[in-house]
Design a protein around this motif. Structure first.
Motif, PDB file in Angstrom:
ATOM      1  N   ILE A  92       0.866  -1.182   0.000  1.00  0.00           N
ATOM      2  CA  ILE A  92       0.000   0.000   0.000  1.00  0.00           C
ATOM      3  C   ILE A  92       0.900   1.227   0.000  1.00  0.00           C
ATOM      4  O   ILE A  92       1.793   1.355   0.842  1.00  0.00           O
ATOM      5  CB  ILE A  92      -0.939   0.007   1.213  1.00  0.00           C
ATOM      6  N   CYS A  93       0.683   2.116  -0.937  1.00  0.00           N
ATOM      7  CA  CYS A  93       1.521   3.303  -1.096  1.00  0.00           C
ATOM      8  C   CYS A  93       0.684   4.562  -0.866  1.00  0.00           C
ATOM      9  O   CYS A  93      -0.543   4.519  -0.754  1.00  0.00           O
ATOM     10  CB  CYS A  93       2.155   3.335  -2.480  1.00  0.00           C
ATOM     11  N   LYS A  94       1.391   5.667  -0.804  1.00  0.00           N
ATOM     12  CA  LYS A  94       0.738   6.959  -0.634  1.00  0.00           C
ATOM     13  C   LYS A  94      -0.193   7.237  -1.810  1.00  0.00           C
ATOM     14  O   LYS A  94       0.130   6.941  -2.951  1.00  0.00           O
ATOM     15  CB  LYS A  94       1.803   8.054  -0.507  1.00  0.00           C
ATOM     16  N   ASP A  95      -1.382   7.790  -1.510  1.00  0.00           N
ATOM     17  CA  ASP A  95      -2.420   8.157  -2.479  1.00  0.00           C
ATOM     18  C   ASP A  95      -3.148   6.952  -3.047  1.00  0.00           C
ATOM     19  O   ASP A  95      -3.861   7.085  -4.052  1.00  0.00           O
ATOM     20  CB  ASP A  95      -1.842   8.985  -3.632  1.00  0.00           C
ATOM     21  N   ASP A  96      -2.999   5.775  -2.444  1.00  0.00           N
ATOM     22  CA  ASP A  96      -3.752   4.600  -2.892  1.00  0.00           C
ATOM     23  C   ASP A  96      -5.141   4.597  -2.261  1.00  0.00           C
ATOM     24  O   ASP A  96      -5.334   5.056  -1.118  1.00  0.00           O
ATOM     25  CB  ASP A  96      -3.016   3.316  -2.524  1.00  0.00           C
TER      26      ASP A  96
END
Length: 516
Positions: A258-262
């Motif tokens: 899970i990454c930023k802005d997901d």
């Protein structure tokens, strides 16, 4: 009978003055005190004829590794010491034989040409020459500098000499997480003990010569990112006589996908256990935990690494699914938490302008940065098909089925940077091993897009810049002169000069100028 006492005084004999046993110096004939003279020599002749430094070496050899600039400290240890430093002076004094019999009063360096490969010392010592006589003399020592490669550098030039490897992986279609992790590693200097860094598919491999260096690097990864680690070891050799064995250790570190802005669809039970947050959330930051935000209520919750790996799940959509929207109207309505302000907005898809009049009334957390006429990137959920069990259960539930928005805005969109528009800053990259085969053109283009997106995220997010080192670009003035257009479309992507630092020459880094 009375005793008669003579009142007269009796004179005492005078005290005779003592005379010294004076002798002549057998070398120069000068009169000296025979009771204190050492070897029938005067002090001047004693200094000229007796040499207390005769048993001390006047020449020596110092071995230096030209790759790592370390000096050999016998028998097999290499230490770090700069020229004319206390560490180098102590190393030189330890290498002199016979110096332990004398008392060192002073020691200093004598200046020599840097290219002469000579190191000279001026040493003052004291030693007892005869019984009760101590002499102090000063002499010079010259060391010759020679080069010898240390074992660590020998291993770095030889394949398969590593003792431990840390394999960092993340199963995502982009590499923005590794770009951010690379900058954190450079700032903390966690890569200094590596002997090789190799980029592979879906991750990076870090090779170490010692096991404790690899474990120290894993501790750094755990402190900056949500990661789980698995350890394995392989037997290389074993001595049955001494019961000693040699192992190679491998550490598999998997980052949370899970990454930023997901966009994340949480399982209902998990969403209730971490603060009763809405199951449809947005990941706004990645630290030691996954930080989630509900864009409809500004509720914030943290998903720890341990809780995630009990029941892992993939994000609903990543940044490759973002669509550009135009803000038709926006009005702040709610509370403000940090840099987020709840607002109601009317948006339209940029591709629909001039084609149809479809608009969407939504709530967004970007009320502080968006204005009417701005562009924003978001997820278009209306009519979208996702192969996700958690999202399907969310759509079919009676509690959350009617709360799914048509559009979820993620960030403000500043447009594509012009080719002749340069940045006044740049980043540094780690030196890594390159493959013999050149990457495919589509892979190189995808990496360029990911890197440009990462640079724009740094410019737009102040919190993201806090953990990075950004350097002043000396070519920025030239590039600004090339920009003849007065357009201000990139005004929101400028970094103040106060947040930039001057460029310094760090070992093991290669400069990369960021050209748009």
């Amino acid at each position: 009978m009375a005793m008669e006492i003579d009142s007269g005084t009796v004179p005492l004999p005078a005290i005779r003055e003592s005379t010294q046993a004076t002798i002549l110096c057998y070398n120069c004939g000068a009169p000296i005190d025979g009771t204190q003279a050492a070897g029938a020599l005067c002090s001047d002749c004693l200094k000229l004829t007796v040499d207390i430094t005769s048993g001390i070496e006047r020449e020596g050899i110092l071995y230096m590794c030209r790759d790592c600039d370390r000096w050999l400290s016998p028998p097999a240890q290499y230490v770090v010491a700069t020229l004319e430093s206390r560490e180098l002076l102590a190393l030189c004094l330890r290498k002199l034989r016979g110096l332990n019999k004398s008392r060192i009063i002073d020691a200093s360096f004598i200046w020599t040409e840097p290219h002469s490969r000579r190191i000279k010392l001026k040493i003052t010592v004291q030693q007892e020459a005869f019984q009760g006589t101590i002499l102090q003399q000063t002499f010079d020592v010259e060391f010759t500098q020679q080069y010898r490669q240390c074992p660590d550098c020998q291993k770095s030039y030889t394949h398969n000499t590593w003792r431990a490897v840390v394999q960092v992986r993340q199963k995502v279609p982009h590499k923005r997480t590794f770009l951010y992790l690379e900058q954190l590693t450079l700032k903390q200097g966690a890569h200094k003990e590596t002997i090789n860094i190799k980029e592979v598919q879906n991750g990076i491999d870090f090779y170490f010569s010692q096991r404790n260096h690899a474990e120290k690097f894993i501790d750094f990864l755990t402190s900056v990112s949500p990661v789980r680690t698995k350890k394995s070891q392989e037997l290389i050799s074993m001595d049955i006589h001494t019961s000693s064995a040699s192992y190679k250790f491998s550490y598999a570190c998997e980052l949370v996908p899970i990454c930023k802005d997901d966009l994340v669809a949480l399982p209902p039970k998990l969403a209730k256990s971490i603060g009763n947050i809405s199951p449809l959330t947005l990941c706004y930051r990645i630290g030691t935990a996954v930080n989630l935000l509900d864009p409809n209520t500004l509720q914030i919750s943290d998903l720890s690494t341990a809780i995630y790996w009990r029941q892992p799940f993939a994000p609903l959509a990543d940044t490759q699914s973002l669509v550009e929207f135009i803000i038709m109207d926006i009005e702040p309505i709610g509370p403000q938490k940090g840099r987020y302000l709840l607002a109601e907005a009317t948006v339209a898809r940029a591709s629909d302008l001039g084609v149809n009049d479809t608009t969407y009334n939504i709530r967004t957390h970007l009320g502080a940065v968006l204005h009417a006429g701005d562009s924003a990137m978001g997820y278009h959920l209306t009519g979208a098909q996702y192969n996700n069990d958690h999202f399907e259960s969310l759509v079919g539930s009676k509690q959350f089925g009617n709360t799914i928005p048509d559009v979820v805005l993620v960030k403000k969109y500043y447009g594509v940077r012009r080719k002749n528009k340069g940045r006044n800053w740049k980043l540094r990259r780690m030196a890594r091993e390159e493959s013999e085969m050149k990457p495919r053109k589509q892979d190189a283009d995808r990496e360029a897009v990911d890197y440009e997106q990462f640079l724009q995220d740094i410019e737009a997010d102040e919190d993201l810049r806090e953990g990075l080192k950004m350097y002043k670009d000396p070519n920025a003035v030239v590039r600004e002169g090339m920009d003849v257009d007065g357009d201000d479309e990139d005004e929101g992507l400028q970094i103040p000069m106060e947040q930039l630092i001057d460029e310094m020459g760090d070992v093991g880094l290669e400069d990369v100028e960021e050209e748009a």
